[in-house]
Design an enzyme around this catalytic site. Sequence first.
Site, PDB file in Angstrom:
ATOM      1  N   ASP A  37      25.965  33.448  40.551  1.00 54.45           N
ATOM      2  CA  ASP A  37      27.185  33.493  39.736  1.00 54.45           C
ATOM      3  C   ASP A  37      28.312  34.142  40.529  1.00 54.45           C
ATOM      4  O   ASP A  37      28.067  34.958  41.424  1.00 54.45           O
ATOM      5  CB  ASP A  37      26.923  34.292  38.449  1.00 54.45           C
ATOM      6  CG  ASP A  37      27.880  33.924  37.324  1.00 54.45           C
ATOM      7  OD1 ASP A  37      27.430  33.297  36.351  1.00 54.45           O
ATOM      8  OD2 ASP A  37      29.090  34.254  37.423  1.00 54.45           O
ATOM      9  N   ASP A  63      30.500  31.431  44.917  1.00 52.97           N
ATOM     10  CA  ASP A  63      31.621  30.670  44.366  1.00 52.97           C
ATOM     11  C   ASP A  63      31.275  29.205  44.614  1.00 52.97           C
ATOM     12  O   ASP A  63      31.278  28.740  45.755  1.00 52.97           O
ATOM     13  CB  ASP A  63      32.931  31.041  45.071  1.00 52.97           C
ATOM     14  CG  ASP A  63      34.113  30.230  44.543  1.00 52.97           C
ATOM     15  OD1 ASP A  63      33.897  29.290  43.741  1.00 52.97           O
ATOM     16  OD2 ASP A  63      35.253  30.538  44.935  1.00 52.97           O
ATOM     17  N   VAL A  64      30.949  28.485  43.544  1.00 46.09           N
ATOM     18  CA  VAL A  64      30.453  27.110  43.717  1.00 46.09           C
ATOM     19  C   VAL A  64      31.537  26.145  44.202  1.00 46.09           C
ATOM     20  O   VAL A  64      31.242  24.985  44.502  1.00 46.09           O
ATOM     21  CB  VAL A  64      29.797  26.556  42.421  1.00 46.09           C
ATOM     22  CG1 VAL A  64      28.486  27.272  42.125  1.00 46.09           C
ATOM     23  CG2 VAL A  64      30.752  26.601  41.228  1.00 46.09           C
ATOM     24  N   TYR A 156      39.114  18.872  31.758  1.00 43.48           N
ATOM     25  CA  TYR A 156      37.710  19.151  31.398  1.00 43.48           C
ATOM     26  C   TYR A 156      36.985  17.863  31.022  1.00 43.48           C
ATOM     27  O   TYR A 156      35.871  17.596  31.500  1.00 43.48           O
ATOM     28  CB  TYR A 156      37.690  20.139  30.221  1.00 43.48           C
ATOM     29  CG  TYR A 156      36.312  20.660  29.875  1.00 43.48           C
ATOM     30  CD1 TYR A 156      35.730  21.686  30.602  1.00 43.48           C
ATOM     31  CD2 TYR A 156      35.605  20.133  28.798  1.00 43.48           C
ATOM     32  CE1 TYR A 156      34.468  22.175  30.272  1.00 43.48           C
ATOM     33  CE2 TYR A 156      34.345  20.622  28.464  1.00 43.48           C
ATOM     34  CZ  TYR A 156      33.782  21.634  29.207  1.00 43.48           C
ATOM     35  OH  TYR A 156      32.538  22.120  28.888  1.00 43.48           O
ATOM     36  N   LYS A 160      33.757  16.250  32.947  1.00 42.06           N
ATOM     37  CA  LYS A 160      32.443  16.152  32.301  1.00 42.06           C
ATOM     38  C   LYS A 160      31.974  14.693  32.229  1.00 42.06           C
ATOM     39  O   LYS A 160      30.769  14.421  32.317  1.00 42.06           O
ATOM     40  CB  LYS A 160      32.469  16.831  30.931  1.00 42.06           C
ATOM     41  CG  LYS A 160      32.630  18.347  31.028  1.00 42.06           C
ATOM     42  CD  LYS A 160      31.513  19.009  31.853  1.00 42.06           C
ATOM     43  CE  LYS A 160      31.574  20.514  31.865  1.00 42.06           C
ATOM     44  NZ  LYS A 160      30.489  21.150  32.624  1.00 42.06           N
ATOM     45  N   THR A 191      28.786  30.816  23.307  1.00 36.92           N
ATOM     46  CA  THR A 191      28.880  31.555  24.575  1.00 36.92           C
ATOM     47  C   THR A 191      30.310  32.095  24.710  1.00 36.92           C
ATOM     48  O   THR A 191      31.205  31.668  23.977  1.00 36.92           O
ATOM     49  CB  THR A 191      28.614  30.639  25.801  1.00 36.92           C
ATOM     50  OG1 THR A 191      29.743  29.781  25.985  1.00 36.92           O
ATOM     51  CG2 THR A 191      27.347  29.814  25.655  1.00 36.92           C
TER      52      THR A 191
HETATM   53  N1  LIG Z   1      29.531  26.755  25.474  1.00 39.31           N
HETATM   54  C1  LIG Z   1      29.706  25.506  25.124  1.00 39.31           C
HETATM   55  O1  LIG Z   1      29.963  25.203  23.940  1.00 39.31           O
HETATM   56  C2  LIG Z   1      29.592  24.418  26.151  1.00 39.31           C
HETATM   57  C3  LIG Z   1      29.597  23.091  25.689  1.00 39.31           C
HETATM   58  C4  LIG Z   1      29.477  22.066  26.603  1.00 39.31           C
HETATM   59  C5  LIG Z   1      29.349  22.353  27.949  1.00 39.31           C
HETATM   60  N2  LIG Z   1      29.361  23.643  28.377  1.00 39.31           N
HETATM   61  C6  LIG Z   1      29.227  23.865  29.821  1.00 39.31           C
HETATM   62  O2  LIG Z   1      28.220  24.812  30.067  1.00 39.31           O
HETATM   63  C7  LIG Z   1      28.465  25.460  31.308  1.00 39.31           C
HETATM   64  C8  LIG Z   1      28.301  26.950  31.105  1.00 39.31           C
HETATM   65  O3  LIG Z   1      29.259  27.400  30.185  1.00 39.31           O
HETATM   66  P1  LIG Z   1      29.032  28.647  29.212  1.00 39.31           P
HETATM   67  O4  LIG Z   1      29.440  28.221  27.871  1.00 39.31           O
HETATM   68  O5  LIG Z   1      27.698  29.211  29.444  1.00 39.31           O
HETATM   69  O6  LIG Z   1      30.179  29.609  29.759  1.00 39.31           O
HETATM   70  P2  LIG Z   1      30.160  31.116  30.255  1.00 39.31           P
HETATM   71  O7  LIG Z   1      31.612  31.432  30.447  1.00 39.31           O
HETATM   72  O8  LIG Z   1      29.337  31.973  29.365  1.00 39.31           O
HETATM   73  O9  LIG Z   1      29.425  31.039  31.667  1.00 39.31           O
HETATM   74  C9  LIG Z   1      29.970  30.388  32.769  1.00 39.31           C
HETATM   75  C10 LIG Z   1      29.504  31.121  33.994  1.00 39.31           C
HETATM   76  O10 LIG Z   1      29.926  30.379  35.139  1.00 39.31           O
HETATM   77  C11 LIG Z   1      30.392  31.291  36.096  1.00 39.31           C
HETATM   78  N3  LIG Z   1      31.340  30.633  36.993  1.00 39.31           N
HETATM   79  C12 LIG Z   1      32.563  30.137  36.699  1.00 39.31           C
HETATM   80  N4  LIG Z   1      33.151  29.660  37.798  1.00 39.31           N
HETATM   81  C13 LIG Z   1      32.267  29.844  38.814  1.00 39.31           C
HETATM   82  C14 LIG Z   1      32.312  29.590  40.203  1.00 39.31           C
HETATM   83  N5  LIG Z   1      33.394  29.028  40.771  1.00 39.31           N
HETATM   84  N6  LIG Z   1      31.240  29.908  40.951  1.00 39.31           N
HETATM   85  C15 LIG Z   1      30.144  30.485  40.385  1.00 39.31           C
HETATM   86  N7  LIG Z   1      30.061  30.781  39.076  1.00 39.31           N
HETATM   87  C16 LIG Z   1      31.114  30.467  38.307  1.00 39.31           C
HETATM   88  C17 LIG Z   1      31.051  32.408  35.306  1.00 39.31           C
HETATM   89  O11 LIG Z   1      31.171  33.600  36.056  1.00 39.31           O
HETATM   90  C18 LIG Z   1      30.116  32.530  34.114  1.00 39.31           C
HETATM   91  O12 LIG Z   1      29.097  33.482  34.338  1.00 39.31           O
HETATM   92  C19 LIG Z   1      29.852  25.020  31.756  1.00 39.31           C
HETATM   93  O13 LIG Z   1      29.722  24.001  32.728  1.00 39.31           O
HETATM   94  C20 LIG Z   1      30.450  24.454  30.479  1.00 39.31           C
HETATM   95  O14 LIG Z   1      31.422  23.474  30.758  1.00 39.31           O
HETATM   96  C21 LIG Z   1      29.477  24.691  27.516  1.00 39.31           C
END
Ligand SMILES: NC(=O)c1ccc[n+]([C@@H]2O[C@H](COP(=O)([O-])OP(=O)(O)OC[C@H]3O[C@@H](n4cnc5c(N)ncnc54)[C@H](O)[C@@H]3O)[C@@H](O)[C@H]2O)c1
Length: 258
Positions: A37, A63-64, A156, A160, A191
């Site tokens: 992360d 950093d991805v 976004y 996706k 989240t």
């Molecule tokens: N929560 C939802 O409702 C939801 C719905 C559909 C899709 N998603 C997808 O799920 C994934 C995770 O989201 P989440 O809800 O757990 O969010 P979150 O904010 O809880 O977690 C995201 C994590 O990604 C890390 N991150 C961000 N940019 C980064 C980078 N450049 N390098 C490394 N780490 C990085 C952040 O530090 C964080 O810990 C995302 O791809 C999001 O688009 C979430």
Amino acid sequence: MGRLQDRVAIVTGGGSGLGKAQALRFAEEDAAVVVADLDAVKAEEVAEQIRTAGGRSHAVKVDVTDESSVQNMVAEAVSEFGAVNILSNTAGRFDGFKQVLETTREEWDGVLAANLTSLYLVSNAVLPVMIKGGGGAIVNIASGAGLRGGGGGAAYTSTKHAVVGFTRQLAAGYGHQGVRVNAIAPGLIDTPMVADFSRTEESKATLASYPGKRLGKPEDIAAAAAFLVSDDADYIHAATLPVDGGMVDTFGAHLSVD
Ligand SMILES: NC(=O)c1ccc[n+]([C@@H]2O[C@H](COP(=O)([O-])OP(=O)(O)OC[C@H]3O[C@@H](n4cnc5c(N)ncnc54)[C@H](O)[C@@H]3O)[C@@H](O)[C@H]2O)c1
């Protein structure tokens, strides 16, 4: 013996939300887990939680969107655990539902880098190691916004949708080398990323109208991911599984006859 015994998993975005839940679940199923992360403190907390519970885990700051950082993540995984058999591409960022006219070039580029270029970089770094080790399984976290318009903003939703396409292409390109690739399309999951709007009265009413009738939990996604990367899903390739309480495939229970 857990389903993921003797496997090494990398979970990007593993410090929070869906990534954290997957890291914990993969470890419960006996994988060694690299929690990767941007937030090194949160990644370490998750890795520590796994080790405290008796599992094997290593935290990496990554950093991805940065090629050398991604290469370093994979090198650390190999030096720590000797292989990479499972990859969950979960790190990503939201765009605040911004329509295209409201999206600056900087925001556009940032969201594309975090949600799409990241998959290019991480896959390119992991695939050679995975193939050398005899194959593996990849799960990419897409979104309901990857299957329909309106689930996010312009950037976004575009990324996706691209995750779904990238998943199919990766599956087509590397299945013969033993790499299974699938995606999950989460609905609205509880989240930090969606905390601003997921618990509003409006969201509750909308969610109540779907068959699942509730806000999703990170563990809902983790359970699906653990299945998809396990041998139980051996014949599943190139699929995108909605885990969304029926959100994208129904008009909501309030429109049903009963
Ligand atoms: N929560 C939802 O409702 C939801 C719905 C559909 C899709 N998603 C997808 O799920 C994934 C995770 O989201 P989440 O809800 O757990 O969010 P979150 O904010 O809880 O977690 C995201 C994590 O990604 C890390 N991150 C961000 N940019 C980064 C980078 N450049 N390098 C490394 N780490 C990085 C952040 O530090 C964080 O810990 C995302 O791809 C999001 O688009 C979430």
